[in-house]
Design an enzyme around this catalytic site. Structure first.
Site, PDB file in Angstrom:
ATOM      1  N   TYR A  64      67.795  69.673  46.405  1.00  0.00           N
ATOM      2  CA  TYR A  64      66.549  68.982  46.062  1.00  0.00           C
ATOM      3  C   TYR A  64      65.413  69.806  46.642  1.00  0.00           C
ATOM      4  O   TYR A  64      65.508  70.301  47.771  1.00  0.00           O
ATOM      5  CB  TYR A  64      66.555  67.583  46.693  1.00  0.00           C
TER       6      TYR A  64
ATOM      7  N   GLU B 124      58.522  68.309  41.724  1.00  0.00           N
ATOM      8  CA  GLU B 124      59.846  67.997  42.273  1.00  0.00           C
ATOM      9  C   GLU B 124      60.941  68.563  41.375  1.00  0.00           C
ATOM     10  O   GLU B 124      60.901  68.373  40.160  1.00  0.00           O
ATOM     11  CB  GLU B 124      59.999  66.470  42.368  1.00  0.00           C
TER      12      GLU B 124
END
Ligand code: GDP
Ligand code: MN
Length: 402
Positions: free
Chosen positions: A103, A195
């Site tokens: 991530y 993101e």
């Protein structure tokens, strides 16, 4: 403003962040073309384009091994509602062979007036869950708006990542470059969030390992819209089109109309799924683009015809309508009356080409003729009907674009 994944991926790719090739479809008719663009290379991944996360869990991300599966999954995904969002577009991408998922994000910490670079070696799952179950896996590094995410910050972050993972220097270097590029994405688009989840270590066909962004979420600062007029209006237009599709679908559902929205400008009404499908084919074959599939079914009432015409009229893209009825249970004279009433009640001015055949066809056509409405054209058969409606639609489209 939150962007769709396919829009976010484009922005990442503009800054040279590796992504797999992708094609967006907004209806099932687009599948063949999409697959051709992707060189018929399976497996492929289908991803619902909705502005919410957790699509994977909701059945909105599927791996398809062949054309049949792509078609099946696409149908399933278009029928989904993910956390209140209907699915009106699907991104088809080349499938990645994932070795590990990470991530990575850049966000703005308002309370500290700083930016935050976040990396987590447990990617793919929702970061909020990791924050609860394994908070130590989340690595954060703040940086000031003045300096931005520079070489030093990226280096320091990579050192932290190296300590907690066994990634080799080549992979770390790729991650570092991606983080720097993410900052470029952030800056150039006035984002408030960039993101990538998962940022994935993938194995290519020749067994080399490379980092790709497999999913992306970007939010753009609403106060910066004036600086990105062109892009933003493109985003908004797409979103509005999707909302309109939503309205049309809702109207169809509420009124029990068997309807599937498509992307073209020719409204189609027919009776019987088979007849409607072949009508779509004949229209396409004659160079037209159907705006929808609409089956009024057997023995359709006047009211049902009215509602169907209303639905098609709600779609601002429609430049002409083709009504193709084979009278079996359905009586063509009733359909004719339904059309006439609908036109006057709803004040529809769109050109309509009508083809009747079977039960009371002549009676129906006579009713239309005696009304002498300039917007109605009668066709002898399906081929002629298709040709005429394509002509009308392209004329009207030209006039509309003037
Ligand atoms: P999200 O659930 O909305 O976050 O959608 P994602 O695009 O992140 O996809 C969810 C999950 O599907 C990912 O975490 C991956 O595990 C898996 N996935 C996505 N793309 C691929 C792919 O190309 N290959 C494989 N094998 N899995 C994928
Ligand atoms: Mn994701």
């Amino acid at each position: 403003m939150d962007l769709y994944e396919f829009q976010s991926r484009k922005l990442l790719n503009e800054q040279n962040i590796p992504i797999h090739r992708d094609v967006l479809i907004t209806d099932i008719i687009g599948i063949n073309k999409a697959i051709e663009i992707l060189n018929n290379h399976f497996p492929l991944v289908l991803k619902a384009q909705v502005k919410t996360g957790g699509r994977g869990k909701a059945g909105g991300v599927k791996l398809a091994k062949n054309l049949e599966e792509v078609k099946g999954f696409a149908q399933d995904i278009f029928a989904l509602n993910i956390k209140g969002h209907d699915v009106h577009s699907i991104l088809i991408t080349e499938a990645a062979k994932i070795v590990k998922e990470f991530y990575c994000s850049i966000l703005f910490d308002r309370s500290k007036r700083e930016y935050l670079l976040v990396f987590c070696s447990e990617g793919g799952v929702e970061i909020e869950e990791v924050a609860k179950s394994n908070p130590n896996a989340i690595i954060k590094h703040s940086f000031s708006p003045v300096l931005g995410l520079n070489e030093d910050i990226a280096d320091e972050m990579c050192k932290k990542i190296k300590k907690t993972s066994n990634l080799n220097d080549d992979i770390l270097m790729q991650i570092k470059n991606i983080m720097k590029s993410m900052w470029q994405v952030y800056k150039t688009n006035d984002a408030t969030l960039v993101e990538i989840n998962p940022l994935a270590l993938c194995e290519d066909e020749n067994m080399t390992q490379k980092i790709y962004a497999l999913d992306a979420k970007i939010s753009v600062d609403d106060n910066s819209i004036f600086r990105h007029q062109e892009k933003i209006s493109e985003y908004e237009k797409f979103h509005q089109n999707m909302q309109v599709k939503n309205e049309l679908d809702d109207f169809a559902k509420q009124n029990g109309i068997n309807y599937v929205g498509l992307d073209g400008n020719i409204g189609i009404i027919g009776n019987g799924a088979g007849l409607v499908m072949s009508t779509l084919d004949v229209v396409s074959f004659n160079g037209g683009a159907p705006a929808n599939f609409l089956d009024i079914g057997g023995g359709a009432s006047k009211e049902h015809m009215q509602k169907s015409l209303k639905l098609i009229h709600m779609n601002a893209k429609v430049d002409a309508i083709l009504i193709n009825i084979f009278g079996g249970l359905t009586q063509c004279d009733l359909v004719a009356n339904g059309i006439i009433d609908a036109l006057s009640e709803l004040n529809i001015k769109t050109d309509i080409v009508v083809r009747f055949s079977g039960n009371n066809a002549k009676l129906g056509l006579d009713i239309l003729k005696t009304k002498n409405l300039p917007q109605i054209t009668v066709a002898k058969n399906m081929e002629e009907a298709a040709q005429k409606v394509v002509e009308k639609a392209s004329e009207n489209l030209k006039n509309r674009q003037k």
